[in-house]
Scaffold this motif. Sequence first.
Motif, PDB file in Angstrom:
ATOM      1  N   LEU A  13       0.591  10.260 -10.494  1.00 25.74           N
ATOM      2  CA  LEU A  13      -0.186   9.004  -9.273  1.00 25.74           C
ATOM      3  C   LEU A  13       2.110   9.028  -9.081  1.00 25.74           C
ATOM      4  CD1 LEU A  13      -2.282   6.603  -9.958  1.00 25.74           C
ATOM      5  CD2 LEU A  13      -2.253   8.790  -9.034  1.00 25.74           C
ATOM      6  N   GLU A  14       2.446   8.790  -7.823  1.00 26.56           N
ATOM      7  CA  GLU A  14       3.502   8.970  -6.559  1.00 26.56           C
ATOM      8  C   GLU A  14       4.400   7.723  -7.843  1.00 26.56           C
ATOM      9  OE1 GLU A  14       3.844   9.429  -3.163  1.00 26.56           O
ATOM     10  OE2 GLU A  14       2.639  11.842  -3.408  1.00 26.56           O
ATOM     11  N   ARG A  15       3.360   6.862  -7.425  1.00 29.14           N
ATOM     12  CA  ARG A  15       3.634   5.371  -8.105  1.00 29.14           C
ATOM     13  C   ARG A  15       2.801   4.100  -8.687  1.00 29.14           C
ATOM     14  NH1 ARG A  15       1.858   2.287  -4.332  1.00 29.14           N
ATOM     15  NH2 ARG A  15       1.659   3.120  -2.398  1.00 29.14           N
ATOM     16  N   PRO A  16       2.734   3.584  -9.822  1.00 30.74           N
ATOM     17  CA  PRO A  16       1.830   2.493  -9.611  1.00 30.74           C
ATOM     18  C   PRO A  16       0.724   2.090  -8.241  1.00 30.74           C
ATOM     19  CG  PRO A  16       3.889   2.286 -11.157  1.00 30.74           C
ATOM     20  CD  PRO A  16       3.840   3.077  -9.505  1.00 30.74           C
ATOM     21  N   ILE A  17      -0.592   1.603  -8.882  1.00 30.22           N
ATOM     22  CA  ILE A  17      -0.681   0.697  -7.182  1.00 30.22           C
ATOM     23  C   ILE A  17      -0.248   0.060  -7.430  1.00 30.22           C
ATOM     24  CG2 ILE A  17      -3.737   0.486  -6.515  1.00 30.22           C
ATOM     25  CD1 ILE A  17      -4.372   2.837  -8.532  1.00 30.22           C
ATOM     26  N   ALA A  18      -0.112  -0.327  -5.897  1.00 31.34           N
ATOM     27  CA  ALA A  18      -0.014  -1.626  -5.661  1.00 31.34           C
ATOM     28  C   ALA A  18      -1.041  -2.506  -4.980  1.00 31.34           C
ATOM     29  CB  ALA A  18       1.331  -1.897  -5.076  1.00 31.34           C
ATOM     30  N   PRO A  19      -1.246  -4.215  -4.746  1.00 30.58           N
ATOM     31  CA  PRO A  19      -2.462  -4.451  -4.482  1.00 30.58           C
ATOM     32  C   PRO A  19      -2.313  -4.272  -3.172  1.00 30.58           C
ATOM     33  CG  PRO A  19      -1.056  -6.039  -6.142  1.00 30.58           C
ATOM     34  CD  PRO A  19      -0.128  -4.771  -6.086  1.00 30.58           C
ATOM     35  N   GLN A  20      -1.328  -4.182  -2.172  1.00 32.82           N
ATOM     36  CA  GLN A  20      -1.432  -4.289  -0.771  1.00 32.82           C
ATOM     37  C   GLN A  20      -1.755  -2.401  -0.542  1.00 32.82           C
ATOM     38  OE1 GLN A  20       1.941  -4.523  -2.576  1.00 32.82           O
ATOM     39  NE2 GLN A  20       3.169  -3.196  -1.951  1.00 32.82           N
ATOM     40  N   PHE A  22      -5.186  -1.371  -1.924  1.00 30.73           N
ATOM     41  CA  PHE A  22      -6.669  -1.754  -1.659  1.00 30.73           C
ATOM     42  C   PHE A  22      -6.788  -2.433  -0.078  1.00 30.73           C
ATOM     43  CE2 PHE A  22      -5.639  -2.454  -6.533  1.00 30.73           C
ATOM     44  CZ  PHE A  22      -7.172  -2.144  -6.497  1.00 30.73           C
ATOM     45  N   GLY A  23      -5.450  -3.052   0.211  1.00 32.03           N
ATOM     46  CA  GLY A  23      -5.871  -3.572   2.191  1.00 32.03           C
ATOM     47  C   GLY A  23      -5.691  -2.130   2.524  1.00 32.03           C
ATOM     48  N   ARG A  24      -4.865  -0.846   2.386  1.00 27.88           N
ATOM     49  CA  ARG A  24      -4.701   0.030   3.164  1.00 27.88           C
ATOM     50  C   ARG A  24      -6.086   0.784   3.100  1.00 27.88           C
ATOM     51  NH1 ARG A  24       0.447   0.364   0.806  1.00 27.88           N
ATOM     52  NH2 ARG A  24       1.907  -0.723   2.214  1.00 27.88           N
ATOM     53  N   TRP A  25      -6.869   0.508   1.192  1.00 24.96           N
ATOM     54  CA  TRP A  25      -7.407   1.513   1.318  1.00 24.96           C
ATOM     55  C   TRP A  25      -8.671   1.403   2.153  1.00 24.96           C
ATOM     56  CZ3 TRP A  25      -6.989   1.628  -4.470  1.00 24.96           C
ATOM     57  CH2 TRP A  25      -6.427   2.270  -4.542  1.00 24.96           C
ATOM     58  N   TYR A  26      -9.107  -0.129   2.176  1.00 25.70           N
ATOM     59  CA  TYR A  26     -10.308  -1.046   2.559  1.00 25.70           C
ATOM     60  C   TYR A  26     -10.116  -0.201   4.354  1.00 25.70           C
ATOM     61  CZ  TYR A  26     -10.698  -3.949  -1.158  1.00 25.70           C
ATOM     62  OH  TYR A  26     -11.261  -4.361  -2.812  1.00 25.70           O
ATOM     63  N   LYS A  27      -9.279  -0.995   5.195  1.00 26.53           N
ATOM     64  CA  LYS A  27      -9.069  -0.485   6.150  1.00 26.53           C
ATOM     65  C   LYS A  27      -9.711   1.591   6.443  1.00 26.53           C
ATOM     66  CE  LYS A  27      -5.219  -1.250   9.682  1.00 26.53           C
ATOM     67  NZ  LYS A  27      -4.618  -1.360  10.474  1.00 26.53           N
ATOM     68  N   ARG A  28      -9.356   2.015   5.659  1.00 30.52           N
ATOM     69  CA  ARG A  28      -9.121   3.629   5.598  1.00 30.52           C
ATOM     70  C   ARG A  28     -10.978   3.847   5.894  1.00 30.52           C
ATOM     71  NH1 ARG A  28      -6.339   7.446   1.988  1.00 30.52           N
ATOM     72  NH2 ARG A  28      -4.875   5.405   2.185  1.00 30.52           N
TER      73      ARG A  28
END
Length: 91
Positions: A13-20, A22-28
Amino acid sequence: MTRRNTRVYSINLERPIAPQDFGRWYKRWKSKQAPAFWTKFYTYKFKKAVSVDSLLQWGLLVATVKSAISGAALQQLREVYAQEKDLMQKF
């Protein structure tokens, strides 16, 4: 960085998954649940894992994002993971 994120990072992965994230995913997704595509994607990755270690890395990634996966899809992924792990350990 936690150990879990280090493992996730090791599957390129380009970087570890960050809590923020999730917010971007939910919006998409326009939903709090991941689309069915992701269940198929992770099932494919579990089945194509070439070692127990790579299977574990994909499992840890799923564990990181499990809050975005429906309960039924998560159960399906657990079953596929267990089946693939069992097959690998028998060889």
